[in-house]
Write a protein that holds these residues in place. Structure first.
Motif, PDB file in Angstrom:
ATOM      1  N   GLN A   4       0.815  -1.202   0.000  1.00  0.00           N
ATOM      2  CA  GLN A   4       0.000   0.000   0.000  1.00  0.00           C
ATOM      3  C   GLN A   4       0.851   1.256   0.000  1.00  0.00           C
ATOM      4  OE1 GLN A   4      -3.040  -2.032   3.177  1.00  0.00           O
ATOM      5  NE2 GLN A   4      -3.196   0.176   2.924  1.00  0.00           N
ATOM      6  N   TRP A  31     -11.063  -2.843  -0.153  1.00  0.00           N
ATOM      7  CA  TRP A  31     -10.554  -1.979   0.916  1.00  0.00           C
ATOM      8  C   TRP A  31     -11.447  -2.108   2.140  1.00  0.00           C
ATOM      9  CZ3 TRP A  31      -6.040   0.675   0.566  1.00  0.00           C
ATOM     10  CH2 TRP A  31      -5.508   0.869  -0.706  1.00  0.00           C
ATOM     11  N   CYS A  90      -5.859  -2.748   2.239  1.00  0.00           N
ATOM     12  CA  CYS A  90      -6.356  -3.395   1.035  1.00  0.00           C
ATOM     13  C   CYS A  90      -6.287  -4.901   1.237  1.00  0.00           C
ATOM     14  CB  CYS A  90      -5.591  -2.977  -0.208  1.00  0.00           C
ATOM     15  SG  CYS A  90      -3.875  -3.500  -0.280  1.00  0.00           S
TER      16      CYS A  90
END
Length: 126
Positions: A4, A31, A90
């Motif tokens: 990320q 997410w 995520c």
């Protein structure tokens, strides 16, 4: 593996974009966020085809997208408020998992999303 980037601090009303690079193909990515002391909350999922599903309360201000050429999924966040302060993660399905349609959902937990990014802190100040 998911890596990320993005996040940080922003004032209320501002916008941020989070990115998540996958090491390989995934049928379904998404997410979620985790506020301090709270359970994880789903935001959105997206299939490799670009078909997206949102938690209803997130739909107005959050946009998930994917660039398959870069193996990257994004989360655009607008009109951020202090209660959006959280760690954002995520998640993705392993490449061998065919996760499509109703199985690619942003509800928490989604046992089909078995890969996780390292998390990124988003802080929204008033």
């Amino acid at each position: 593996q998911l890596v990320q980037s993005g996040g940080g601090s922003v004032q209320a009303g501002g916008s941020l974009r989070l990115s998540c690079i996958a090491s390989g193909y995934s049928y379904c990515l998404g997410w979620v966020r985790e506020e301090s002391g709270q359970e994880r909350e789903g935001i959105a999922t997206i299939e490799w085809t670009g078909s997206a599903t949102y938690v209803e309360s997130m739909k107005a201000r959050f946009t998930i997208s994917i660039d398959t050429s870069k193996k990257t999924v994004y989360l655009e966040m607008n009109h951020l408020q202090p209660n959006d302060t959280a760690i954002y993660y995520c998640a993705a399905a392993s490449p061998h998992r065919v996760v499509t349609g109703s199985f690619c959902h942003p509800g928490v937990p989604n046992e089909y999303l078995d890969l996780w990014g390292q998390g990124t802190l988003v802080t929204v100040s008033s």
